[in-house]
Write a protein that holds these residues in place. Structure first.
Motif, PDB file in Angstrom:
ATOM      1  N   VAL A   1      62.382  44.795  47.957  1.00 54.75           N
ATOM      2  CA  VAL A   1      61.640  44.750  49.223  1.00 54.75           C
ATOM      3  C   VAL A   1      61.278  46.168  49.670  1.00 54.75           C
ATOM      4  N   GLU A   2      62.224  47.082  49.568  1.00 56.05           N
ATOM      5  CA  GLU A   2      61.967  48.474  49.945  1.00 56.05           C
ATOM      6  C   GLU A   2      60.929  49.107  49.013  1.00 56.05           C
ATOM      7  N   ILE A   3      60.993  48.775  47.736  1.00 57.08           N
ATOM      8  CA  ILE A   3      60.026  49.322  46.770  1.00 57.08           C
ATOM      9  C   ILE A   3      58.606  48.834  47.092  1.00 57.08           C
ATOM     10  N   PHE A   4      58.493  47.545  47.442  1.00 56.01           N
ATOM     11  CA  PHE A   4      57.172  47.019  47.833  1.00 56.01           C
ATOM     12  C   PHE A   4      56.577  47.864  48.961  1.00 56.01           C
ATOM     13  N   GLU A   5      57.400  48.173  49.959  1.00 58.43           N
ATOM     14  CA  GLU A   5      56.900  48.926  51.124  1.00 58.43           C
ATOM     15  C   GLU A   5      56.557  50.362  50.752  1.00 58.43           C
ATOM     16  N   ILE A   6      57.359  50.968  49.882  1.00 53.21           N
ATOM     17  CA  ILE A   6      57.078  52.353  49.481  1.00 53.21           C
ATOM     18  C   ILE A   6      55.764  52.440  48.698  1.00 53.21           C
ATOM     19  N   VAL A   7      55.548  51.473  47.814  1.00 51.36           N
ATOM     20  CA  VAL A   7      54.374  51.540  46.920  1.00 51.36           C
ATOM     21  C   VAL A   7      53.103  51.031  47.594  1.00 51.36           C
TER      22      VAL A   7
ATOM     23  N   ALA B   1      67.093  42.132  41.502  1.00 53.51           N
ATOM     24  CA  ALA B   1      66.317  43.245  42.070  1.00 53.51           C
ATOM     25  C   ALA B   1      66.395  43.273  43.596  1.00 53.51           C
ATOM     26  N   PHE B   2      66.687  42.131  44.209  1.00 50.77           N
ATOM     27  CA  PHE B   2      66.812  42.077  45.674  1.00 50.77           C
ATOM     28  C   PHE B   2      68.238  42.385  46.143  1.00 50.77           C
ATOM     29  N   ILE B   3      69.201  42.235  45.235  1.00 51.89           N
ATOM     30  CA  ILE B   3      70.601  42.460  45.630  1.00 51.89           C
ATOM     31  C   ILE B   3      71.191  43.625  44.839  1.00 51.89           C
ATOM     32  N   ILE B   4      70.338  44.546  44.410  1.00 47.37           N
ATOM     33  CA  ILE B   4      70.772  45.604  43.483  1.00 47.37           C
ATOM     34  C   ILE B   4      71.870  46.484  44.082  1.00 47.37           C
ATOM     35  N   ASN B   5      71.890  46.627  45.403  1.00 46.05           N
ATOM     36  CA  ASN B   5      72.906  47.483  46.021  1.00 46.05           C
ATOM     37  C   ASN B   5      74.292  46.830  46.036  1.00 46.05           C
ATOM     38  N   SER B   6      74.335  45.527  45.725  1.00 45.78           N
ATOM     39  CA  SER B   6      75.636  44.849  45.630  1.00 45.78           C
ATOM     40  C   SER B   6      76.232  44.930  44.235  1.00 45.78           C
TER      41      SER B   6
ATOM     42  N   PHE C   1      68.738  29.677  48.341  1.00 44.39           N
ATOM     43  CA  PHE C   1      68.651  29.544  49.801  1.00 44.39           C
ATOM     44  C   PHE C   1      69.061  30.849  50.481  1.00 44.39           C
ATOM     45  N   TYR C   2      70.186  31.415  50.032  1.00 45.27           N
ATOM     46  CA  TYR C   2      70.646  32.671  50.638  1.00 45.27           C
ATOM     47  C   TYR C   2      69.634  33.800  50.401  1.00 45.27           C
ATOM     48  N   VAL C   3      69.114  33.885  49.171  1.00 46.36           N
ATOM     49  CA  VAL C   3      68.185  34.982  48.832  1.00 46.36           C
ATOM     50  C   VAL C   3      66.905  34.896  49.668  1.00 46.36           C
ATOM     51  N   SER C   4      66.439  33.677  49.951  1.00 41.89           N
ATOM     52  CA  SER C   4      65.234  33.536  50.775  1.00 41.89           C
ATOM     53  C   SER C   4      65.473  34.145  52.166  1.00 41.89           C
ATOM     54  N   ILE C   5      66.657  33.907  52.736  1.00 39.38           N
ATOM     55  CA  ILE C   5      66.990  34.488  54.051  1.00 39.38           C
ATOM     56  C   ILE C   5      67.172  35.994  53.934  1.00 39.38           C
ATOM     57  N   SER C   6      67.846  36.410  52.869  1.00 45.34           N
ATOM     58  CA  SER C   6      68.130  37.839  52.666  1.00 45.34           C
ATOM     59  C   SER C   6      66.835  38.652  52.568  1.00 45.34           C
ATOM     60  N   ILE C   7      65.854  38.136  51.808  1.00 47.84           N
ATOM     61  CA  ILE C   7      64.577  38.853  51.652  1.00 47.84           C
ATOM     62  C   ILE C   7      63.869  38.963  53.007  1.00 47.84           C
ATOM     63  N   PHE C   8      63.896  37.856  53.765  1.00 42.55           N
ATOM     64  CA  PHE C   8      63.278  37.865  55.095  1.00 42.55           C
ATOM     65  C   PHE C   8      63.938  38.928  55.980  1.00 42.55           C
ATOM     66  N   CYS C   9      65.264  38.979  55.950  1.00 39.22           N
ATOM     67  CA  CYS C   9      65.998  39.962  56.772  1.00 39.22           C
ATOM     68  C   CYS C   9      65.656  41.386  56.357  1.00 39.22           C
ATOM     69  N   LYS C  10      65.557  41.612  55.044  1.00 35.68           N
ATOM     70  CA  LYS C  10      65.245  42.962  54.557  1.00 35.68           C
ATOM     71  C   LYS C  10      63.826  43.365  54.943  1.00 35.68           C
ATOM     72  N   ALA C  11      62.911  42.400  54.921  1.00 37.74           N
ATOM     73  CA  ALA C  11      61.520  42.709  55.272  1.00 37.74           C
ATOM     74  C   ALA C  11      61.389  43.112  56.738  1.00 37.74           C
ATOM     75  N   PHE C  12      62.186  42.474  57.605  1.00 37.41           N
ATOM     76  CA  PHE C  12      62.063  42.742  59.042  1.00 37.41           C
ATOM     77  C   PHE C  12      63.266  43.513  59.606  1.00 37.41           C
ATOM     78  N   LYS C  13      64.039  44.109  58.687  1.00 38.42           N
ATOM     79  CA  LYS C  13      65.171  44.976  59.091  1.00 38.42           C
ATOM     80  C   LYS C  13      66.139  44.250  60.029  1.00 38.42           C
TER      81      LYS C  13
END
Length: 370
Positions: A71-77, A201-206, A287-299
């Motif tokens: 998600v962060e990479i999408f925003e940077i690029v 790729a969405f949970i790479i920091n874990s 299900f969890y990843v869908s929520i996680s991506i949404f949270c990461k997109a909107f901080k």
């Protein structure tokens, strides 16, 4: 930023492998055999190899932006606006994935085990567990996968082994199936069946960064690929490709035919146990990843207030198909044959854009986002 906890390489492999390999319990084997005939087992091998190639390309994106999730990479690029749109597309896809997988589970359990139970009751019970898993969080789902991994794979191996009296090696001939063109085409597009690996790729920091990301992804694809190949091969040998392409769940049928005297039969109870646990982990993770991506997109730092809203969306998606036929013709085809366009295509496109415009995970790029 949302806190998702940490877990090791082995736990990450167990988690992603179970999410991918859960397809052996559903209609995937039947669909593969119906499309490619006796070539289905090595078509699966081709899909596995194509998935590894795509995954290694995506690992280049992660390597270019160390310490950043997708998600962060999408925003940077691509900038904040388009980055959020891309992230929301992935979030919506995982809601669709969770809802469609839940509906597939519902249709199969009604067909084989609970024909008179109201569908709403099955959905409610299943979604209750999924919501609890999402509430506990990613680390809790990974721990559950760790505990369940060996029982599920040992149960799968027991079913495949005990059915050996019914295997006929000659059933895998003619080995060319319905032709090399159809096999190659299906092998390429069925690489979508392994796209759960992009969750990494969405949970790479874990999972402690890029090096672990690459290792976990390749191991997960190879282990789940071996499970799918052997299951497909055993099903063809047991039922022949004509009958195997008609069963709703070939693995369930395989478990049902096992018979060693009247004292050892009906071992589909083993199937039920491993099938339900694997389905809960696969749907719970999506299900969890869908929520996680949404949270990461909107901080958003806490995902729990969003669980009920996403549960409602998942429930609505599960009600969209009229029945198993429509589910198989639309939802399952999208998820297991064409989702690669979104799941693999967008990160690879982002890689090309970052190379062309010289964007990397340095301080200058980070400032452009802030």
């Amino acid at each position: 930023m949302i806190k998702e906890g940490k877990f090791g390489t082995a736990e990450a492999v167990y988690l992603i492998t179970l999410a991918i390999a859960s397809k052996t319990f559903y209609t995937s084997i039947r669909v593969m055999i119906k499309k490619t005939g006796t070539a289905a087992w090595y078509m699966t091998l081709m899909s596995c190899l194509v998935s590894i190639i795509f995954f290694l390309l995506i690992s280049l994106v992660m390597k270019r932006f160390p310490g950043k999730n997708l998600v962060e990479i999408f925003e940077i690029v691509t900038g904040r606006f388009f980055g959020k749109i891309l992230a929301l597309m992935f979030s919506a896809y995982y809601v669709y994935y969770a809802g469609s997988s839940l509906r597939e589970f519902l249709e199969m359990i009604k067909a084989y085990n609970l024909p008179y139970t109201p569908p709403s009751l099955i959905i409610f019970a299943f979604m209750t567990v999924v919501v609890i898993l999402a509430y506990i969080g990613l680390e809790g789902i990974a721990r559950m996968a760790t505990v369940s991994f060996y029982p599920i794979f040992i149960g799968l191996a027991i079913i495949l082994f005990l059915a050996f009296p019914y295997y006929n090696v000659r059933a895998i001939f003619p080995i060319g199936g319905y032709g090399i063109t159809e096999t190659l085409k299906s092998g390429f597009f069925r690489s979508s069946a392994y796209d759960e690996v992009i969750i990494l790729a969405f949970i790479i920091n874990s999972i402690n960064g890029v090096k672990t990301f690459k290792k976990v992804g390749v191991y997960s694809i190879v282990i789940s690929g071996v499970a799918l190949i052997f299951t497909c091969l055993c099903v063809i040998m047991a039922f022949d490709y004509t009958m195997a392409s008609e069963n709703v769940s070939d693995l369930f049928q395989l478990a049902r035919i096992i018979y060693f005297s009247r004292f050892f039969q009906r071992i589909e109870s083993i199937f039920l146990f491993i099938w339900i646990i694997a389905s809960l982990i696969a749907v719970g993770l999506a299900f969890y990843v869908s929520i996680s991506i949404f949270c990461k997109a909107f901080k958003i730092s806490n995902h729990r207030p969003l669980i009920l809203q996403f549960a409602f969306l998942t429930y609505m998606v599960s009600l969209l198909p009229e029945g198993l036929i429509e589910l198989a013709k639309k939802n399952i085809v999208v998820m297991r044959e064409y989702s690669m366009i979104l799941i693999y295509g967008i990160p690879i496109l982002v890689l090309f854009i970052s190379v062309i415009f010289g964007k990397k995970g340095d301080r200058q790029c980070l400032k452009s986002v802030k």
